[in-house]
Write an enzyme that holds these catalytic residues in place. Structure first.
Site, PDB file in Angstrom:
ATOM      1  N   ASP A 200       0.849  -1.189   0.000  1.00 12.60           N
ATOM      2  CA  ASP A 200       0.000   0.000   0.000  1.00 12.60           C
ATOM      3  C   ASP A 200       0.884   1.239   0.000  1.00 12.60           C
ATOM      4  OD1 ASP A 200      -2.991   0.895   0.389  1.00 12.60           O
ATOM      5  OD2 ASP A 200      -1.749   2.252   1.576  1.00 12.60           O
ATOM      6  N   THR A 201       0.503   2.193  -0.820  1.00 17.70           N
ATOM      7  CA  THR A 201       1.260   3.433  -0.962  1.00 17.70           C
ATOM      8  C   THR A 201       0.456   4.609  -0.428  1.00 17.70           C
ATOM      9  OG1 THR A 201       2.405   2.587  -2.927  1.00 17.70           O
ATOM     10  CG2 THR A 201       2.391   4.981  -2.608  1.00 17.70           C
TER      11      THR A 201
END
Length: 213
Positions: A92-93
């Protein structure tokens, strides 16, 4: 004589429907046997806002872990799952200006808000990568990059918004696309800003015994 086994046939599940992450993995010769869209609540929790700089790191870590856990649950629930014991990769960014985590822009208003905050400023991009081996062992890494946008005029912002490139992107921009024309400085991993830090991801996979790297 057996035909050559393609490097793309990997016992790996990508817990993400992101075409960018799939393309980045393909860049290092890894094409998942299966991709899963892991829909989880991405709302920041109260405990994720204690200290400056800690907000996006904690949020990124929780969401990546949540995606990995969701993938495990989905695979267990699927009696016809094509892979009995695969590697699982989730990521996840989070893009943040100061303590403020920016959304994945879905509307023009959100994209405009993101670009206004990013214009002429440095921001940080955190990606957490979680890898789970077939034996259940886990490894994770949080990678940080710093990106500085040039100041964008209103006309430039509107032109970028009209392109639609921002849609669904963390922070409302894609560094690998038209937004590159406004990136003045980058410190750290470029692929991290795209959505998956490749060097660190490869290290995690190798460390857990993934044999295709």
């Amino acid at each position: 004589m057996m035909p050559d086994q393609p490097a793309t046939a990997c016992p790996l599940v990508l817990a993400s429907a992101s075409p960018r992450r799939a393309a980045l993995l393909a860049q290092i010769g890894v094409i998942p046997a299966l991709t899963l869209a892991t829909d989880i609540d991405e709302t920041p929790l109260k405990g994720e806002v204690p200290l400056k700089g800690e907000v996006p790191r904690l949020l990124s870590r929780r969401l990546a872990q949540g995606k990995a856990d969701t993938a495990i649950r989905v695979l267990r629930e699927q009696s016809d799952a094509p892979l009995a014991a695969p590697f699982i990769l989730a990521a996840d960014t989070v893009v943040a200006v100061g303590r403020r985590a920016l959304p994945k822009a879905e509307t023009e208003a959100e994209a405009r808000q993101c670009l206004t905050l990013l214009s002429g400023r440095r921001h940080h991009v955190w990606t957490t990568v979680v890898v789970i081996a077939p034996d259940g062992k886990r490894a994770e890494r949080i990678v940080e990059s710093a990106v500085t946008f040039n100041r964008m005029t209103d006309l430039q912002q509107e032109a970028y918004i009209a392109s639609g490139e921002w849609r669904g992107k963390a922070g409302g921009y894609a560094i690998q696309g038209l937004a590159a024309a406004y990136i003045r400085f980058l410190s750290g991993s470029y692929s991290n800003v795209v959505g998956l830090p490749l060097f660190e991801t490869a290290q995690l996979l190798r460390g857990l015994g993934f044999r295709s790297l």
